[in-house]
Structure formats: structure tokens, C-alpha cells
Enzyme design. Sequence first.
Site, short mmCIF file in Angstrom:
data_model
loop_
_atom_site.label_atom_id
_atom_site.label_comp_id
_atom_site.label_asym_id
_atom_site.label_seq_id
_atom_site.Cartn_x
_atom_site.Cartn_y
_atom_site.Cartn_z
N ILE A 93 0.83 -1.21 0.00
CA ILE A 93 0.00 0.00 0.00
C ILE A 93 0.86 1.25 0.00
O ILE A 93 1.95 1.28 0.59
CB ILE A 93 -0.96 0.01 1.21
CG1 ILE A 93 -2.08 1.04 1.02
CG2 ILE A 93 -0.20 0.25 2.51
CD1 ILE A 93 -3.24 0.85 1.98
N GLY A 163 6.33 0.77 -7.69
CA GLY A 163 5.57 -0.44 -7.96
C GLY A 163 5.21 -0.45 -9.42
O GLY A 163 4.75 0.57 -9.96
N CYS A 192 3.87 0.67 2.40
CA CYS A 192 4.54 -0.45 1.72
C CYS A 192 4.61 -1.68 2.61
O CYS A 192 5.44 -2.57 2.39
CB CYS A 192 5.94 -0.04 1.25
SG CYS A 192 5.92 1.40 0.16
#
Length: 236
Positions: A93, A163, A192
Site C-alpha cells: 500500500i 511499484g 509499503c
Amino acid sequence: MKNTSVRFEDWGLTDYQEGWDRQEALLNKIVSLKTQNRVEQTELPTPNYLIFCEHPHVYTLGKSGKAENLLLDEQGLAVKQASFYKINRGGDITYHGPGQLVGYPILDLENFFTDIHLYLREMEEAVIRTLADYGIAAGRYPGYTGVWIEPEGDRARKICAMGVRCSRWVTMHGFAFNVNPDLSYFNNIVPCGIDDKAVTSMEQELGYQVPLAEVKETMKKHLSEIFGMQIITENP
């Protein structure tokens, strides 16, 4: 036939879903051309794009992420005026918001090199060199993707998350570089998936706001040098 020219577009402040859809459209266009070349045995050059933008407050969860790393419920998101998306990149995330430079290289890596790990390291290198231009020493944290300040010390803090998704060697998604964002938004997630490391920004490290337009130009220069790109600047 390798094509190392890259069309640069600055999308400005763009809704996250709109930006995702536009990325997908560009990726699909490149993949379709690669399929056509294979089927028809042609060698039409595939295009490459470098997109810079900012997003309104949004949290995005990658394929390997855990939903519990978002610490807000729907009401909490509404209070923060933030949205949430599960997306098709790697990683866990992260947060995007105004003051953060989001970069979406949509490249056919067969025009450059076919090594996704090298691709990530080269993106990190462009951020590291950009920070060095402002007197900020940064590096890599072993075992994690992204760029960190004092990665070997007790005060390790992340300044750029990464990402990516890669389809037929065509990339999308990319990096989120904290220039002048509101860092308090990171308090609502486990960034993350790492719960024992801080997040920082250029503004926090330097003690003043850095013009985002200036950082964009510096990043473009370093990406161009590192990847051997010829960047063609156009507005969408």
C-alpha cells in the site's frame, strides 16, 4: 527495430482512476502493435511514454499487499477526502497526493533492456541522482524497492516508493517521489507494509518547499541519461 525516443506528457493533477485508465490505454496500444509485428512479421517501432502527474489524496494497494495495512474505514476515508483502490501493480500500500511527483514510464523494455529488476534499479538511480543535486544523500534499502534516506541507520526513512506492472515487456505504474506532500496522510497506512520505518520528503529534509516543476526537469534529465532516452516533450 529499437525506438529509444520517449514522448513526455505532464497530466497535472489527475484523478487516480482516470490516470490508471489512460495508462492502460497506452499500454494496450503498445502491446497490440507488438502483437501485430509478430503476426504480420513486421518491424514497426513501438512508442514509449513518460507521464508525470499528481493525484488527489488516494491510497493504492498492490497485488501483494494486505488490506489491513489501510488503517481507515470508509468513514475515515471520507473525513480525509481520500479514495482507495486495489490495483494491478506489484508492492503493498502507498499514498499519492498533491505535492508528490508521480511518474508513469510506459516503456517497451525491448527498446532498452529486458530486465525488470534492472528497470527498477535504474528508476531508483534517477531519484538518487536527483536528490544528490539538492544535497540529499539517498540510497537503497536491502530487500526493499524504492529510495531511502540513511538506509543503513536507525533513522532509515523512505522518500520514494515504486511499484510496476509489466506485460509483454511493456511497463506501467512507476514511482511516487515525495517532494512537498502532506506527510500526515502516511499515518493512515502501514506504508509499503513496513511498520517500523518512517516516510520523508524533500521538503522535510531540506526545510523548504522545492518547486515541483524544477524537480520534474531534473528527473527527466537523469532518466534520459540513465536509460539512453531521447525525451520528446509534448502536452497531452
